[in-house]
Design a protein around this motif. Sequence first.
Motif, short mmCIF file in Angstrom:
data_model
loop_
_atom_site.label_atom_id
_atom_site.label_comp_id
_atom_site.label_asym_id
_atom_site.label_seq_id
_atom_site.Cartn_x
_atom_site.Cartn_y
_atom_site.Cartn_z
N THR A 225 -0.13 -3.43 -4.62
CA THR A 225 -0.03 -2.43 -5.68
C THR A 225 1.07 -1.44 -5.38
N ASP B 164 -3.61 -0.92 -13.15
CA ASP B 164 -2.86 -0.55 -11.96
C ASP B 164 -3.41 0.75 -11.42
N GLU C 193 0.03 -7.91 -9.83
CA GLU C 193 1.04 -7.12 -9.13
C GLU C 193 2.32 -7.92 -8.89
#
Length: 239
Positions: free
Chosen positions: A60, A76, A135
């Motif tokens: 991330t 996210d 990601e």
Amino acid sequence: MWASSVVVTIVCLWAATALRWLTPKGAAAAGVVGAILVLGLGVGALGPLAFFFVSSSWLTRVSRAGRSAPLTRTDDADAAGRDAGQVLANAGVAALAALPGWPAALPGSLATGDATWIAAAGALAAATSDTWASEVGQRIGGPTRLITTGRRVAPGVDGGVSWAGTTAGLAGAVGLALVAAVSFGRPDLWPPLAAAGAAGMSIDSLAGATIETRWARVGNDAVNWLATFSGAAVALILA
């Protein structure tokens, strides 16, 4: 063993908060989830849990650092780290699966005890697969298409899939499956766990393209919960 596990867990949660991988409430939620998993499944649960959390948090951060502008994804982690809702959405199903194991030790055969860790591992494999796919897919970019129609969409759109993201997701599922299978002494069961992770990733994309985009009240946390639940169910069926 138990005392050292508690100390290590506390230190890791403190470090995760300091690194802004978790918010304070997210760290508290992660501590509760970790405790439930260890009490229900034994210290072997720390292996797959740590693999999911460390790899996902690192990816991330790398993904965020490589973006020139914010994208449309809502799952996210924000700048302060994953909050309690995100922690529970990704690991809550695994914790629920571990509850029947309190406080009995796992048997050596595929019985009720084994079913608890298989379900928990399947849920974590789905969470890992989905996070890695999201990601890496956003970081690398490339052609991204809606899983339901094949229509070209921007990276990060709910339900969008790409070759880079899908490959990373499969790698994440296999990695978590191997760690879990070895941690619980059943290396022969990594294939169904990996398949469960891939299934959870696919269901997350399907739900994102259909449910999440049509009903505003259905957020990404709910979709993640559905994906991890599916991963747990598929793991039990295949194992």
